[in-house]
Scaffold this motif. Structure first.
Motif, mmCIF file in Angstrom:
data_model
loop_
_atom_site.group_PDB
_atom_site.id
_atom_site.type_symbol
_atom_site.label_atom_id
_atom_site.label_comp_id
_atom_site.label_asym_id
_atom_site.label_seq_id
_atom_site.Cartn_x
_atom_site.Cartn_y
_atom_site.Cartn_z
ATOM 1 N N PRO A 103 0.837 -1.192 0.000
ATOM 2 C CA PRO A 103 0.000 0.000 0.000
ATOM 3 C C PRO A 103 0.878 1.250 0.000
ATOM 4 O O PRO A 103 2.015 1.203 0.441
ATOM 5 C CB PRO A 103 -0.767 -0.122 1.312
ATOM 6 C CG PRO A 103 0.123 -0.931 2.189
ATOM 7 C CD PRO A 103 0.972 -1.803 1.312
ATOM 8 N N SER A 104 0.348 2.335 -0.520
ATOM 9 C CA SER A 104 1.137 3.560 -0.517
ATOM 10 C C SER A 104 1.243 4.072 0.908
ATOM 11 O O SER A 104 0.472 3.676 1.786
ATOM 12 C CB SER A 104 0.476 4.603 -1.399
ATOM 13 O OG SER A 104 -0.585 5.203 -0.703
ATOM 14 N N ALA A 105 2.196 4.950 1.131
ATOM 15 C CA ALA A 105 2.437 5.436 2.492
ATOM 16 C C ALA A 105 1.202 6.144 3.039
ATOM 17 O O ALA A 105 0.846 5.990 4.204
ATOM 18 C CB ALA A 105 3.631 6.382 2.499
ATOM 19 N N TYR A 143 15.802 24.910 6.682
ATOM 20 C CA TYR A 143 16.534 24.377 5.537
ATOM 21 C C TYR A 143 17.813 25.156 5.277
ATOM 22 O O TYR A 143 18.872 24.575 5.081
ATOM 23 C CB TYR A 143 15.647 24.386 4.288
ATOM 24 C CG TYR A 143 16.370 23.914 3.050
ATOM 25 C CD1 TYR A 143 16.709 22.570 2.894
ATOM 26 C CD2 TYR A 143 16.749 24.800 2.046
ATOM 27 C CE1 TYR A 143 17.391 22.122 1.781
ATOM 28 C CE2 TYR A 143 17.432 24.363 0.924
ATOM 29 C CZ TYR A 143 17.745 23.022 0.788
ATOM 30 O OH TYR A 143 18.429 22.584 -0.310
ATOM 31 N N LYS A 146 19.249 14.735 6.585
ATOM 32 C CA LYS A 146 19.233 13.363 6.057
ATOM 33 C C LYS A 146 19.976 13.321 4.731
ATOM 34 O O LYS A 146 19.986 14.287 3.968
ATOM 35 C CB LYS A 146 17.781 12.909 5.840
ATOM 36 C CG LYS A 146 17.032 12.704 7.135
ATOM 37 C CD LYS A 146 16.884 11.240 7.411
ATOM 38 C CE LYS A 146 16.500 10.988 8.833
ATOM 39 N NZ LYS A 146 15.169 10.528 9.013
ATOM 40 N N PHE A 155 19.183 11.883 2.051
ATOM 41 C CA PHE A 155 18.421 11.982 0.809
ATOM 42 C C PHE A 155 18.294 13.423 0.330
ATOM 43 O O PHE A 155 18.100 13.672 -0.851
ATOM 44 C CB PHE A 155 17.074 11.240 0.871
ATOM 45 C CG PHE A 155 16.040 11.763 1.835
ATOM 46 C CD1 PHE A 155 15.327 12.904 1.551
ATOM 47 C CD2 PHE A 155 15.766 11.065 2.998
ATOM 48 C CE1 PHE A 155 14.350 13.359 2.414
ATOM 49 C CE2 PHE A 155 14.801 11.512 3.869
ATOM 50 C CZ PHE A 155 14.085 12.664 3.587
ATOM 51 N N ILE A 173 13.669 21.011 -3.546
ATOM 52 C CA ILE A 173 14.019 20.140 -2.417
ATOM 53 C C ILE A 173 13.065 20.376 -1.255
ATOM 54 O O ILE A 173 12.551 19.442 -0.646
ATOM 55 C CB ILE A 173 15.479 20.381 -1.973
ATOM 56 C CG1 ILE A 173 16.427 19.832 -3.040
ATOM 57 C CG2 ILE A 173 15.750 19.708 -0.631
ATOM 58 C CD1 ILE A 173 17.879 20.038 -2.738
ATOM 59 N N ARG A 209 9.491 19.030 -2.477
ATOM 60 C CA ARG A 209 9.360 17.619 -2.833
ATOM 61 C C ARG A 209 9.959 16.686 -1.788
ATOM 62 O O ARG A 209 9.486 15.576 -1.611
ATOM 63 C CB ARG A 209 10.082 17.335 -4.160
ATOM 64 C CG ARG A 209 9.404 17.898 -5.352
ATOM 65 C CD ARG A 209 8.201 17.041 -5.713
ATOM 66 N NE ARG A 209 7.439 17.654 -6.770
ATOM 67 C CZ ARG A 209 7.769 17.556 -8.059
ATOM 68 N NH1 ARG A 209 8.813 16.875 -8.416
ATOM 69 N NH2 ARG A 209 7.035 18.146 -8.970
ATOM 70 N N GLU A 210 11.034 17.072 -1.162
ATOM 71 C CA GLU A 210 11.715 16.146 -0.261
ATOM 72 C C GLU A 210 11.390 16.427 1.207
ATOM 73 O O GLU A 210 11.201 15.517 1.982
ATOM 74 C CB GLU A 210 13.239 16.199 -0.458
ATOM 75 C CG GLU A 210 13.695 16.003 -1.903
ATOM 76 C CD GLU A 210 13.473 14.586 -2.405
ATOM 77 O OE1 GLU A 210 13.618 13.653 -1.604
ATOM 78 O OE2 GLU A 210 13.121 14.435 -3.590
ATOM 79 N N PRO A 253 6.911 16.873 2.353
ATOM 80 C CA PRO A 253 6.161 15.633 2.611
ATOM 81 C C PRO A 253 6.563 14.954 3.921
ATOM 82 O O PRO A 253 5.737 14.332 4.585
ATOM 83 C CB PRO A 253 6.523 14.738 1.420
ATOM 84 C CG PRO A 253 6.991 15.654 0.369
ATOM 85 C CD PRO A 253 7.609 16.822 1.067
ATOM 86 N N SER A 254 7.823 15.103 4.297
ATOM 87 C CA SER A 254 8.269 14.439 5.527
ATOM 88 C C SER A 254 7.766 15.140 6.778
ATOM 89 O O SER A 254 7.616 14.506 7.817
ATOM 90 C CB SER A 254 9.797 14.377 5.570
ATOM 91 O OG SER A 254 10.270 13.607 4.504
ATOM 92 N N PRO A 277 2.978 15.313 8.260
ATOM 93 C CA PRO A 277 2.199 14.767 9.379
ATOM 94 C C PRO A 277 2.223 15.676 10.606
ATOM 95 O O PRO A 277 1.197 15.895 11.255
ATOM 96 C CB PRO A 277 2.908 13.440 9.697
ATOM 97 C CG PRO A 277 3.615 13.071 8.469
ATOM 98 C CD PRO A 277 3.972 14.339 7.778
ATOM 99 N N LEU A 295 0.372 9.263 12.547
ATOM 100 C CA LEU A 295 1.103 9.747 11.368
ATOM 101 C C LEU A 295 2.606 9.760 11.593
ATOM 102 O O LEU A 295 3.373 9.802 10.649
ATOM 103 C CB LEU A 295 0.649 11.160 10.978
ATOM 104 C CG LEU A 295 -0.790 11.296 10.506
ATOM 105 C CD1 LEU A 295 -1.095 12.724 10.109
ATOM 106 C CD2 LEU A 295 -1.053 10.382 9.324
ATOM 107 N N PRO A 302 5.855 8.151 11.938
ATOM 108 C CA PRO A 302 6.357 6.783 11.738
ATOM 109 C C PRO A 302 7.184 6.280 12.913
ATOM 110 O O PRO A 302 7.275 5.087 13.132
ATOM 111 C CB PRO A 302 7.217 6.903 10.475
ATOM 112 C CG PRO A 302 7.347 8.344 10.173
ATOM 113 C CD PRO A 302 6.335 9.095 10.963
ATOM 114 N N ALA A 330 19.404 7.736 3.229
ATOM 115 C CA ALA A 330 19.641 8.284 1.897
ATOM 116 C C ALA A 330 18.439 8.122 0.981
ATOM 117 O O ALA A 330 18.383 8.746 -0.069
ATOM 118 C CB ALA A 330 20.859 7.620 1.267
ATOM 119 N N ASN A 346 14.507 8.666 0.470
ATOM 120 C CA ASN A 346 13.332 9.335 1.001
ATOM 121 C C ASN A 346 12.227 8.299 1.213
ATOM 122 O O ASN A 346 11.794 7.656 0.269
ATOM 123 C CB ASN A 346 12.878 10.410 0.014
ATOM 124 C CG ASN A 346 11.798 11.302 0.578
ATOM 125 O OD1 ASN A 346 11.109 10.917 1.512
ATOM 126 N ND2 ASN A 346 11.661 12.481 0.029
#
Lengths: 304, 620
Positions: A17-19, A126, A191, A193, A207, A210-211, A214-215, A218, A295, A297, B442, B444
């Motif tokens: 399932p998707s996140a 950021y 992180k 990523f 960044i 998109r990165e 979303p994180s 929640p 929400l 994790p 690394a 996401n």
């Protein structure tokens, strides 16, 4: 513990399932989310369909039936289920219409505070460096002002009205978002990523959107839900002191203020709007707390 | 010799969503006084579960469903909770894997040690002298001063020494060491292993040594048990197991370790990975059978009893399969043709990287720390350069400098002839990619494998509309050897090895000319590591990729790289062709590092004797 690593082979079988779907599935299983969500939904329905639901026109005065008790008490009337106030207006109808102001202010102010606070938090967390220092110091400075004094001062400056109530809530409460979201952004921004995205040629804005966003979403959703509850309370305080809606519009704070004069003869006039506010805020807090757990994790239970 | 600890057909069963799964099956072994038994296996083998059975700290829903665990003649499982707790620390001590997280960060070493001594019933007046004596025994310098320190003020190795001293302080009958050196550097590992062995000998303690490193176990232990998916598949004297492994899993495990001497051959890599708990139910017989070369039908259905193959050496495998799994020697690795005349892909000229820290009132006092001190080297196109060093040696900083995530404080860096001392990272450095060490961080977690692999196609000149990205992702899956059905999965649903492949695949998606791989196999099991290493070799040959491979593992570096750089404390101390450096190390640090690795030959005495100690501490 080596053996408690979720088996990838077992997960392989079914289509993963998707996140988001997984988070939703988790959320529905949490009693806090279900109860809180039900309360919030009921309040929203009351607010939207107030004219259809309310038994009477909230502004209509029945001078023959002033300070009537609720219908289950002695002397109560079925026409006014929760009784009437000192001007003979239906308390239940006022409460239902009062939900409109409360939720409108709660939601709009929360959206405003979320947008302002989150934007600054993303930039601050950021980029770091001097930008972060400037924004963080501003937040520190802002938070050292007592919130009630600040909002009342702002209201006096702006003048009364629902729009200004919202503005003053946003200006007081954005700092909460900024501070909490910023620290989370800083964790995510460190992180690998994010570095990987830089190496793939992603620009800063991309960044962030998109990165990173979303994180931290929640967390933002959770804070937003809690903020709606806070907004409702602040609105009630400001309408209690008469700085919010104009006199004719029903609002919970205003109802409490008016019922205060007769609280010994007709205590229900003050108790009922307080209960309405209590339940609404409780609903939002339960929902927010439940979402925080489901929400996040890190707090989510590992399924082996 | 009486048995201090014995496991008698112990089975641990887990209840999960209504099913019961045997997490450990029929484990039997015994440990005499002063004996050392090693438990070896990859992650998921269940070796730590044995430690938990002893401590009584099984996870919820897990229970010992059959068998007997005796300690000192008592049945451990029959003891009450408080009786068992009384044994822990006094009679049974543990040395944990993560020394730093095992100590309370807000209390001094002294107060924690003292509390432990009180727990084991030693009078308060004797604490201080005893603590200093014990800490000196584990060669902690300035033991007296260390008592005042907090755990974070000591290094990982020093914390581990403290924990070893604490473990042996109560003269326990049994010490369980669960991967005590995994989190430590090679040289520290040698020290710690020797310390544990010395203390063990001195106190005559029985030692259960849990590790993933078969070679290390071979040097430390008298007997070794090899674990696979909850089964003990082979057990015997260490020398016998290492020299004449009988189980196909032991054979493949040994074959998958790159060697430090002899010709370099392609590592044979086992297909697939260790089954997870969820699939145990479907594996009634030998749990290794799906990966076994022979796949004899008899062992798929039923579990074979132990079969003796030597003195005290048994194996759970059929006799007729004996020959199978005898790893044929892999092909010799052909070193890439001389690249000396190829143009330089990377050229560092006196590059320094410093960090500044502000201290004191208002940050007025500034201090400087040089992560890299004046590094000069080059990487030729098409070669694989290895950078070796311990943690804190500056090797990761070099990697980040190459890809442009850090900018040099002084000196000049040229990548493909282009000067890269200044400028933003974004959009300019796509042809150099970094593969990060920890795929968990690394990747996401909110991107699917498909979206991770094609991330490079989302921006810039290589932009490809979303509908056309699938073929690219599929090609990358093939390149990295991932199963084709995992495109829609998320990184949390992959195994560690698969995650690392996605990590590599994403970097390849940018079509780089140069790849920096930072410790990318250090967290992986050896069989998975062999896969990844072969995959990298393949990519280097096929695409003529230039690679900088950063690692602390000398054997891995020897396997992959044609040339190596040795780093120590921010400086390059030695540089040269791999074979030359390995056969004839010049710098004392290189020599010490090579000595610290457990040798391939189990007969060679290891860990090295104290003589190297002073040499090593002189280097610090």
């Amino acid at each position: 513990m080596s053996s408690s690593i979720p088996s990838s082979a077992a997960l392989k079988r079914e289509r993963p399932p998707s996140a988001t779907a997984e988070a939703l599935r988790q959320a529905i299983r949490s009693p806090r989310v279900v109860i809180g969500g039900a309360i919030v939904l009921a309040m929203v329905i009351c607010a939207v369909f107030a004219p259809q639901i309310a038994p009477n026109d909230p502004a209509e005065q029945d001078l023959l039936n002033m300070l009537l008790p609720p219908m289950w008490a002695e002397g109560g009337s079925i026409d006014y289920p929760f009784g009437t106030d000192s001007l003979g207006r239906c308390i239940l109808s006022q409460m239902i219409f009062g939900a409109r102001v409360a939720l409108f202010v709660g939601f709009v102010a929360a959206i405003g505070a979320t947008l302002l606070g989150t934007t600054l938090a993303l930039i601050s967390g950021y980029f770091g460096g001097w930008i972060d220092r400037v924004i963080s110091h501003l937040v520190d400075l802002w938070m050292s002002l007592p919130p009630v004094v600040l909002s009342v001062t702002l209201m006096v400056g702006f003048g009364t009205g629902v729009g200004n109530v919202i503005l003053s809530i946003v200006l007081v409460d954005w700092t909460r978002f900024c501070r909490v979201v910023r620290s989370e952004v800083m964790v995510v921004a460190r992180k690998d990523f994010v570095s990987a995205a830089k190496l793939l040629g992603f620009g800063n804005v991309r960044i962030i959107l998109r990165e990173i966003l979303p994180s931290v979403a929640p967390l933002i959703i959770t804070l937003f839900t809690l903020q709606v509850g806070i907004g409702i309370i602040v609105e009630a305080i400001l309408s209690f002191v008469g700085l919010s809606v104009p006199a004719g519009v029903p609002a919970w704070g205003q109802m409490i203020a008016q019922a205060r004069n007769y609280m010994y003869q007709a205590p229900w006039g003050i108790i009922l709007p307080i209960i309405a506010m209590f339940i609404t805020v409780l609903g939002f807090n339960l929902l927010g707390e439940g979402l925080r757990v489901t929400l996040d994790p890190r707090l989510r239970k590992r399924n082996i | 010799m009486t048995d201090v600890l014995s496991f008698d057909n112990v089975t641990v069963t887990a209840r999960m969503s209504g099913r019961s799964i045997d997490v450990l099956r029929d484990i039997s072994f015994s440990l005499g006084q002063g004996d050392i038994v090693g438990l070896v296996g990859e992650s998921g083998a269940g070796k730590s579960m044995i430690g938990r059975v002893i401590s009584g700290l099984l996870p919820d829903n897990f229970s010992v469903s059959a068998g007997k665990v005796s300690f000192d003649g008592k049945n451990l499982l029959a003891l009450g909770k408080s009786e068992r707790r009384a044994l822990l620390g006094r009679r049974i001590a543990f040395i944990p894997q993560e020394p730093l997280s095992a100590l309370n960060p807000v209390r001094t070493i002294g107060s924690q040690f003292s509390e432990h001594l009180r727990h084991i019933g030693i009078e308060r007046s004797r604490h201080r002298a005893l603590m200093i004596e014990r800490l000196t025994q584990v060669q902690l310098r300035n033991a007296e001063e260390a008592l005042q320190r907090f755990p974070h003020e000591l290094s990982g190795g020093q914390c581990q020494r403290v924990l070893i001293a604490m473990a042996f302080a109560g003269e326990p009958a049994l010490v369980v060491a669960d991967e005590p050196t995994t989190a430590l550097d090679v040289m520290t590992q040698a020290h710690i292993v020797r310390l544990i062995a010395e203390q063990q000998k001195q106190h005559g303690t029985a030692l259960l040594f849990i590790t993933h490193d078969l070679r290390l176990a071979g040097h430390v232990c008298r007997n070794v048990g090899v674990m696979y998916a909850g089964d003990m598949v082979e057990f015997g004297p260490a020398a016998s197991v290492l020299k004449a492994p009988s189980h196909p899993y032991t054979k493949s495990l040994l074959a998958a370790i790159p060697e430090l001497t002899g010709p370099r051959r392609v590592l044979p890599a086992l297909a697939d990975h260790m089954p997870g708990l969820g699939t145990f139910a479907g594996l009634g017989g030998c749990r290794f059978s799906p990966r076994c070369a022979t796949k004899d039908p008899s062992c798929i259905a039923t579990r074979l009893p132990p079969r003796m193959v030597g003195a005290g050496h048994w194996v759970r495998c059929a006799e007729r399969c004996e020959a199978a799994g005898n790893a044929q020697l892999g092909d010799l690795i052909s070193l890439p043709a001389s690249v000396a005349d190829a143009p330089a892909a990377v050229a560092f000229d006196k590059v320094r990287l410093s960090y500044h820290a502000s201290r004191g009132f208002l940050g007025l006092r500034r201090s400087r720390f040089d992560a890299v001190k004046s590094a000069t080297f080059s990487v030729q196109e098409g070669e694989i350069l290895g950078i070796v060093g311990e943690s804190g040696s500056g090797k990761t900083s070099i990697g980040r400098l190459i890809v442009g995530l850090e900018r040099p404080s002084a000196g000049m860096i040229r990548i493909h002839g282009q000067e890269r001392t200044t400028g933003a990272v974004h959009l300019t450095h796509r042809d150099t990619q970094l593969i990060f060490q920890d795929p968990q961080s690394a990747l996401n977690p909110r991107r699917s494998v498909m979206r991770l692999l094609t991330q490079a196609l989302e921006v810039g000149e290589s932009y490809v509309p979303e509908s056309e990205r699938r073929p690219v992702a599929e090609a990358l899956l093939r390149d990295t050897g991932l199963p084709p059905d995992c495109l829609e999965r998320f990184s949390s649903q992959l195994s560690g090895g698969q995650r690392q492949r996605v990590n590599i695949g994403r970097a390849l998606g940018a079509k780089p000319k140069l790849i920096v791989a930072d410790e990318i196999v250090s967290g992986l099991d050896v069989s998975v590591q062999a896969h990844i290493l072969n995959c990298l070799l393949d990519l280097n040959r096929k695409h003529r990729l230039t690679m900088v491979f950063i690692s602390h593992d000398l054997a891995v570096v020897r396997y992959l790289c044609s040339r190596i750089l040795m780093m120590h404390a921010g400086e390059i101390v030695e540089e040269g062709p791999t074979e030359a450096v390995f056969s004839n190390p010049q710098h004392p640090y290189t020599k010490a590092l090579l000595d610290a690795v457990p040798p391939d030959n189990a007969d060679r005495p290891w860990p090295p004797v104290l003589a190297t100690d002073s040499a090593m501490s002189a280097l610090r």
